[in-house]
Structure formats: structure tokens, C-alpha cells
Enzyme design. Structure first.
Site, PDB file in Angstrom:
ATOM      1  N   ASN A 109       0.815  -1.285  -0.338  1.00 32.85           N
ATOM      2  CA  ASN A 109      -0.173   0.214  -0.114  1.00 32.85           C
ATOM      3  C   ASN A 109       0.752   1.026  -0.044  1.00 32.85           C
ATOM      4  O   ASN A 109       1.942   1.185   0.629  1.00 32.85           O
ATOM      5  CB  ASN A 109      -0.855  -0.160   1.141  1.00 32.85           C
ATOM      6  CG  ASN A 109      -1.750   1.398   1.208  1.00 32.85           C
ATOM      7  OD1 ASN A 109      -2.418   1.442   0.107  1.00 32.85           O
ATOM      8  ND2 ASN A 109      -1.821   1.819   2.486  1.00 32.85           N
ATOM      9  N   HIS A 111       0.769   5.095   1.016  1.00 25.56           N
ATOM     10  CA  HIS A 111       0.087   5.866   1.955  1.00 25.56           C
ATOM     11  C   HIS A 111       0.714   7.680   1.841  1.00 25.56           C
ATOM     12  O   HIS A 111       1.938   7.655   2.099  1.00 25.56           O
ATOM     13  CB  HIS A 111       0.030   5.518   3.295  1.00 25.56           C
ATOM     14  CG  HIS A 111      -0.821   6.176   4.431  1.00 25.56           C
ATOM     15  ND1 HIS A 111      -2.315   6.317   4.158  1.00 25.56           N
ATOM     16  CD2 HIS A 111      -0.576   7.294   5.139  1.00 25.56           C
ATOM     17  CE1 HIS A 111      -2.790   6.962   5.069  1.00 25.56           C
ATOM     18  NE2 HIS A 111      -1.684   7.693   5.903  1.00 25.56           N
TER      19      HIS A 111
HETATM   20  C1  GAR Z   1      -2.398   8.737  -3.091  1.00 25.95           C
HETATM   21  O1  GAR Z   1      -1.815   9.932  -2.590  1.00 25.95           O
HETATM   22  C2  GAR Z   1      -2.168   7.838  -2.352  1.00 25.95           C
HETATM   23  O2  GAR Z   1      -1.332   7.750  -1.127  1.00 25.95           O
HETATM   24  C3  GAR Z   1      -3.688   7.681  -1.470  1.00 25.95           C
HETATM   25  O3  GAR Z   1      -4.492   8.086  -2.538  1.00 25.95           O
HETATM   26  C4  GAR Z   1      -3.853   9.013  -3.621  1.00 25.95           C
HETATM   27  C5  GAR Z   1      -4.220   8.278  -5.000  1.00 25.95           C
HETATM   28  O4  GAR Z   1      -3.674   9.114  -5.753  1.00 25.95           O
HETATM   29  N1  GAR Z   1      -3.874   6.681  -0.674  1.00 25.95           N
HETATM   30  C6  GAR Z   1      -4.480   6.686   0.505  1.00 25.95           C
HETATM   31  O5  GAR Z   1      -4.799   7.515   1.000  1.00 25.95           O
HETATM   32  C7  GAR Z   1      -4.858   5.213   1.139  1.00 25.95           C
HETATM   33  N2  GAR Z   1      -4.908   5.600   2.518  1.00 25.95           N
HETATM   34  P1  GAR Z   1      -3.812   8.385  -7.342  1.00 25.95           P
HETATM   35  O6  GAR Z   1      -5.292   7.902  -7.903  1.00 25.95           O
HETATM   36  O7  GAR Z   1      -3.378   9.718  -8.234  1.00 25.95           O
HETATM   37  O8  GAR Z   1      -2.823   7.676  -7.562  1.00 25.95           O
END
Ligand code: GAR
Length: 190
Positions: A109, A111
Site C-alpha cells: 500500500n 500512503h
Molecule cells: C495517493 O496519494 C495515495 O497515497 C492515497 O490516494 C492517492 C491516490 O492518488 N492513498 C491513500 O490515502 C490510502 N489510504 P492517485 O489515484 O492519483 O494515484
């Protein structure tokens, strides 16, 4: 190392992974499928662009997790794609034990904070509101402990004078786009 990418949104991290792969910078790792729990998620568009099968998989009746039938459907689809690793790139659902047991120590994952700080939703906003001067992003193994699995690597981002929440978001995302492909490449070669 064949892996599936799971995401719920924009897919900028999926794009970073796919760009690294096309540039020959993903080691022995190969993305073989993209799945989303959102029917119209932009992440799914990258499938066609990069020649990787991409599709929506119904998450079932819950909002924050997969229901048991959906969970089995995800497991089956990932296996059918030939993937033995799973990369969560903005997949906004909790992964439960049956899913974890199907890919033991093989679910990663991303984060958007320096864990163990700012777990859960909106890690960037939480860090901004708290007023920390250094935040960043983390890649970790997924366990039943939400955002609490073993950390593989992190990249720090400094919050400077003049940063806004928006500039911080852009900086953290840029760090993510470097970190995640680098970790996947390294794991594939180890
Ligand atoms: C990213 O910033 C990732 O770290 C976060 O969602 C975003 C997805 O961006 N994930 C979380 O917060 C998980 N808890 P993307 O769709 O542009 O890759």
C-alpha cells in the site's frame, strides 16, 4: 513478479508505475491488470493507453470494505490475470483477512504521510492541519492493522514557508510517483 494495481481514483500513481515499466525501470516487475471499485475511475483509462487489461469490479454493498462475495471476485480476478502481487495505489477500501491470506505478504500500500503519523483518510490534509514541518509518503506491506503493516520505504517532504495545502499535495504526490515504482522495482529484484 507479476502484479495487479488496485485503485479508486485518478490513478496518477498507476501512471507512474506504468511509465517506469515502459521505460524499463521496473526491474523484473510486470503490471498485468488494473482493477477499480469505481466504475468511472480515471485509473481505468490507463489500461488502454498502456496495453494492460483494466476493469471495474463491483465492491458490493459496503462503502469502506469489500463484501465477502466481492472479495472473492477480486481474488479470483487477480489470480486469473496471473498476478501474485497486489499494489494498492489509492484503493480506498480496507483489505480484510481473506484477501490478505490469498496474497500473504504480497500486498503493498501507498500512503500519503510518514507512517505511523496521520493514518487513515486524507493523510496530506491531516499533516497540513497539524502543522508538521516534514511529512511525506510511505510504502508498506498491508496487514489487518490499518496503515500499520511493516514499512518498506518512505520519502520525506519538507513543508516550506509559502507552501499551501495545494502545493504540499503536489509535492507529496511527486514524492509518491518516485517512491512507489522504485520500491516495486527493488522488490522484484530481491
Ligand atoms: C495517493 O496519494 C495515495 O497515497 C492515497 O490516494 C492517492 C491516490 O492518488 N492513498 C491513500 O490515502 C490510502 N489510504 P492517485 O489515484 O492519483 O494515484
Amino acid at each position: 513478479m507479476k502484479f495487479a494495481i488496485l485503485g479508486s481514483g485518478t490513478g496518477s500513481n498507476a501512471k507512474a508505475i506504468l511509465d517506469a515499466w515502459k521505460a524499463g525501470q521496473l526491474g523484473k516487475a510486470e503490471p498485468v491488470a488494473i482493477f477499480s471499485d469505481k466504475r468511472d475511475a480515471p485509473i481505468l483509462r490507463f489500461g488502454e493507453v498502456y496495453g494492460v487489461p483494466a476493469r471495474y469490479l463491483d465492491p458490493g454493498r459496503f462503502r469502506t470494505k469489500l463484501d465477502p462475495e466481492a472479495e472473492q471476485c477480486y481474488i479470483n480476478a487477480i489470480r486469473a490475470a496471473g498476478a501474485d502481487w497486489v499494489v494498492l495505489a489509492g484503493f480506498m477500501r480496507v483489505i480484510k483477512p481473506a484477501f490478505l491470506d490469498a496474497f500473504p505478504k504480497r500486498i503493498l500500500n501507498l500512503h500519503p504521510s510518514l507512517l505511523p503519523s496521520f493514518k487513515g483518510l486524507d493523510g496530506i490534509g491531516q499533516a497540513w492541519d497539524y502543522g508538521v514541518k516534514v511529512t511525506g509518503c510511505t510504502v508498506h506491506y498491508v496487514t489487518a492493522d490499518l496503515d500499520g503493516g511493516p514499512i518498506i520505504d518512505q520519502q520525506a517532504v519538507r513543508i516550506e514557508e509559502g507552501d499551501t495545502r495545494e502545493t504540499l499535495e503536489a509535492k507529496v504526490h511527486a514524492a509518491e510517483h518516485t517512491l512507489l515504482p522504485k520500491v516495486i522495482a527493488r522488490l522484484s529484484l530481491s
